[in-house]
Design a protein around this motif. Structure first.
Motif, PDB file in Angstrom:
ATOM      1  N   LEU A 269      97.569  33.518 129.116  1.00  0.00           N
ATOM      2  CA  LEU A 269      96.984  32.356 128.365  1.00  0.00           C
ATOM      3  C   LEU A 269      97.272  32.573 127.004  1.00  0.00           C
ATOM      4  O   LEU A 269      96.846  33.498 126.424  1.00  0.00           O
ATOM      5  CB  LEU A 269      95.315  32.836 128.696  1.00  0.00           C
ATOM      6  CG  LEU A 269      94.537  31.626 128.102  1.00  0.00           C
ATOM      7  CD1 LEU A 269      94.555  30.296 128.844  1.00  0.00           C
ATOM      8  CD2 LEU A 269      93.156  31.838 128.142  1.00  0.00           C
ATOM      9  N   LEU A 270      97.537  31.504 126.392  1.00  0.00           N
ATOM     10  CA  LEU A 270      97.794  31.495 124.901  1.00  0.00           C
ATOM     11  C   LEU A 270      96.558  30.725 124.407  1.00  0.00           C
ATOM     12  O   LEU A 270      96.445  29.527 124.618  1.00  0.00           O
ATOM     13  CB  LEU A 270      99.121  30.712 124.627  1.00  0.00           C
ATOM     14  CG  LEU A 270      99.748  31.036 123.436  1.00  0.00           C
ATOM     15  CD1 LEU A 270      99.877  32.207 122.975  1.00  0.00           C
ATOM     16  CD2 LEU A 270     101.063  30.181 122.910  1.00  0.00           C
ATOM     17  N   ASP A 271      95.792  31.387 123.740  1.00  0.00           N
ATOM     18  CA  ASP A 271      94.200  31.002 123.459  1.00  0.00           C
ATOM     19  C   ASP A 271      94.316  30.804 122.009  1.00  0.00           C
ATOM     20  O   ASP A 271      94.142  31.713 121.168  1.00  0.00           O
ATOM     21  CB  ASP A 271      93.172  31.627 123.905  1.00  0.00           C
ATOM     22  CG  ASP A 271      92.044  31.338 123.797  1.00  0.00           C
ATOM     23  OD1 ASP A 271      91.890  30.125 123.712  1.00  0.00           O
ATOM     24  OD2 ASP A 271      91.001  32.040 123.709  1.00  0.00           O
ATOM     25  N   VAL A 351      98.159  27.759 129.764  1.00  0.00           N
ATOM     26  CA  VAL A 351      98.718  28.757 130.646  1.00  0.00           C
ATOM     27  C   VAL A 351     100.100  28.652 130.824  1.00  0.00           C
ATOM     28  O   VAL A 351     100.528  27.798 131.215  1.00  0.00           O
ATOM     29  CB  VAL A 351      97.787  28.635 132.060  1.00  0.00           C
ATOM     30  CG1 VAL A 351      98.313  29.762 133.132  1.00  0.00           C
ATOM     31  CG2 VAL A 351      96.256  28.609 131.819  1.00  0.00           C
ATOM     32  N   ILE A 352     100.728  30.111 130.765  1.00  0.00           N
ATOM     33  CA  ILE A 352     102.151  29.999 130.691  1.00  0.00           C
ATOM     34  C   ILE A 352     102.398  30.878 131.985  1.00  0.00           C
ATOM     35  O   ILE A 352     102.046  32.159 132.288  1.00  0.00           O
ATOM     36  CB  ILE A 352     102.681  30.754 129.666  1.00  0.00           C
ATOM     37  CG1 ILE A 352     102.271  29.966 128.339  1.00  0.00           C
ATOM     38  CG2 ILE A 352     104.362  30.907 129.567  1.00  0.00           C
ATOM     39  CD1 ILE A 352     102.668  30.401 126.959  1.00  0.00           C
ATOM     40  N   SER A 353     103.652  30.333 132.721  1.00  0.00           N
ATOM     41  CA  SER A 353     104.026  31.094 134.007  1.00  0.00           C
ATOM     42  C   SER A 353     105.131  32.339 133.622  1.00  0.00           C
ATOM     43  O   SER A 353     105.273  32.544 132.394  1.00  0.00           O
ATOM     44  CB  SER A 353     104.841  30.101 134.575  1.00  0.00           C
ATOM     45  OG  SER A 353     105.976  29.938 134.140  1.00  0.00           O
ATOM     46  N   PRO A 354     105.116  33.302 134.466  1.00  0.00           N
ATOM     47  CA  PRO A 354     105.914  34.340 134.338  1.00  0.00           C
ATOM     48  C   PRO A 354     107.422  33.937 133.840  1.00  0.00           C
ATOM     49  O   PRO A 354     107.874  34.954 133.200  1.00  0.00           O
ATOM     50  CB  PRO A 354     105.949  35.216 135.637  1.00  0.00           C
ATOM     51  CG  PRO A 354     104.783  34.831 136.415  1.00  0.00           C
ATOM     52  CD  PRO A 354     104.516  33.183 135.949  1.00  0.00           C
ATOM     53  N   ASP A 355     107.924  32.871 134.149  1.00  0.00           N
ATOM     54  CA  ASP A 355     109.179  32.372 133.676  1.00  0.00           C
ATOM     55  C   ASP A 355     109.151  31.620 132.359  1.00  0.00           C
ATOM     56  O   ASP A 355     110.156  31.055 131.775  1.00  0.00           O
ATOM     57  CB  ASP A 355     109.886  31.483 134.730  1.00  0.00           C
ATOM     58  CG  ASP A 355     109.185  30.391 135.122  1.00  0.00           C
ATOM     59  OD1 ASP A 355     108.112  30.223 134.798  1.00  0.00           O
ATOM     60  OD2 ASP A 355     109.924  29.604 135.973  1.00  0.00           O
ATOM     61  N   GLY A 356     107.830  31.552 131.717  1.00  0.00           N
ATOM     62  CA  GLY A 356     107.802  30.927 130.411  1.00  0.00           C
ATOM     63  C   GLY A 356     107.524  29.656 130.520  1.00  0.00           C
ATOM     64  O   GLY A 356     107.477  28.806 129.235  1.00  0.00           O
ATOM     65  N   LYS A 357     107.122  28.969 131.691  1.00  0.00           N
ATOM     66  CA  LYS A 357     106.785  27.686 131.720  1.00  0.00           C
ATOM     67  C   LYS A 357     105.287  27.228 131.531  1.00  0.00           C
ATOM     68  O   LYS A 357     104.449  27.923 132.023  1.00  0.00           O
ATOM     69  CB  LYS A 357     107.265  26.784 133.150  1.00  0.00           C
ATOM     70  CG  LYS A 357     108.655  27.002 133.420  1.00  0.00           C
ATOM     71  CD  LYS A 357     109.591  26.001 132.563  1.00  0.00           C
ATOM     72  CE  LYS A 357     110.855  26.119 133.145  1.00  0.00           C
ATOM     73  NZ  LYS A 357     111.826  25.128 132.189  1.00  0.00           N
TER      74      LYS A 357
END
Length: 376
Positions: A269-271, A351-357
């Motif tokens: 989570l980039l907050d 919210v960013i996925s493990p592959d950066g999406k």
């Protein structure tokens, strides 16, 4: 417990009980049910807690009666068709009203359920309802409807005139934007072109290729601080669900550089927030709850503060119990990651996925926890 203690406890406890009892009044609802009804169903909301309560009674010889106690008026629904637990119940033979302390008498034997009598408080309520019904009749009158018809006719005429005007002259915004576009294309070395392009970029209805216009500007303008901010803003428009998140390297409170790409393989989570942001501080308990639940399940939070005072920033981190990664360059709104992500308000999150999406954006309240529960 010895005798003296028992007496002291009793002397303290009984007045409180009596006071609570004194504040309770009896509420009675009775009357005639529709022909053929076997049960009456009641839902009412407690005056003090507003909690819903449900009850039902058997209809005997066409009569029914409910009794309860409460500290005041209760908003209530009376039905003879089905229980209020049935979401598909019919509205027929149903009445919603304010159930006052004392007695309320209803009559549903003639089809429509209505209050016909009751105690003093119920009669006050009936007088109020009579005034409201009279008011409704005023707004259903032929005279009032005639005014509405005139307004609707005039509105259609106005809309038609606007369409004719726009067909003949075009819209002000379209002509104004074209003049700005011509200026930008003709004056790539003029800093006013950058200002005009900012205006166009801020118009969400614009269909202009803003990146192409920016690329056409003089290099000195593009490389200026203001030019770089606009470029970041234009680039951030590509940050939508499904897109790649922008990588970055940024210092934490101790000066250690943290890279987003270091956390590939995790949900992040980039907050974006700030200690002075009241909505952010109100959101923090929800974020803490989600973090505590999922921090051991491949989930991390990287918070970027838009503070410009280190003490305020770190104090808020401590006060709100924010036990995750915290970054800031103490440049306020000019924080380089915030500029990169085109942040125009806080709180903002991704919210960013493990592959950066990018999986989700701007989750509020318990939306984050629900999203993580579904995703993880």
């Amino acid at each position: 417990m010895n005798l003296i203690k028992k007496m002291m406890f009793t002397s303290l406890f009984i007045p409180g009980v009596l006071l609570a009892q004194e504040n309770q009044s009896k509420l009675v609802l009775k009357g005639k049910a529709p022909v053929g009804s076997e049960r009456a169903y009641l839902m009412h909301y407690d005056f003090e807690t507003n909690e819903p309560k449900q009850d039902s009674v058997k209809v005997v010889d066409g009569q029914f009666q409910f009794e309860t106690t409460g500290a005041g008026v209760s908003y209530a629904g009376l039905s003879f068709d089905r229980s209020f637990n049935n979401n598909k119940r019919a509205a027929k033979n149903e009445l919603w009203f304010h159930w006052n302390p004392g007695t309320t008498v209803v009559d549903a034997s003639q089809g429509k359920v209505k209050i016909i009598d009751g105690g003093p408080l119920t009669k006050d309520y009936l007088a109020y309802e009579a005034k409201v019904d009279s008011l409704r009749e005023t707004f259903k009158s032929d005279e009032y409807r005639a005014y509405n018809d005139k307004i609707e006719t005039l509105s259609k005429e106005i809309k038609k005139l606007q369409q004719e005007r726009d067909a003949a002259y075009g819209t002000w915004r379209a002509h104004y934007e074209k003049v700005m576009l011509d200026f930008i294309k003709s004056n790539p070395s003029n800093t006013l072109s950058l200002v005009f392009l900012e205006s166009i970029a801020n118009d969400e209805t614009s269909k202009v290729d803003e990146r192409a216009l920016f690329d056409g500007l003089n290099n000195d303008i593009k490389n200026s601080a203001r030019g770089k901010r606009l470029y970041s803003s234009l680039k951030s428009k590509s940050l939508i669900v499904g897109a790649d998140a922008f990588d970055f390297s940024h210092p934490d409170a101790n000066g250690k550089l943290v890279k987003l790409s270091d956390y590939k393989g995790k949900y992040v989570l980039l907050d974006f927030w700030a200690s002075w942001c009241v909505p952010c501080r109100k959101e923090n308990p929800f974020v803490v709850k989600a973090y505590d639940r999922f921090k051991t399940k491949n989930f991390e939070i990287i918070a970027i503060s838009l503070d410009d005072k280190k003490d305020n920033w770190l104090k808020a981190v401590k006060d709100d119990n924010l036990g995750w990664i915290h970054l800031s360059d103490l440049k306020g709104w000019q924080n380089e990651i915030a500029v990169m992500y085109g942040v125009k308000g806080v709180p903002t999150n991704y919210v960013i996925s493990p592959d950066g999406k990018i999986l989700a954006m701007d989750l509020r309240g318990d939306e984050l926890e629900k999203f993580l529960e579904k995703t993880l």
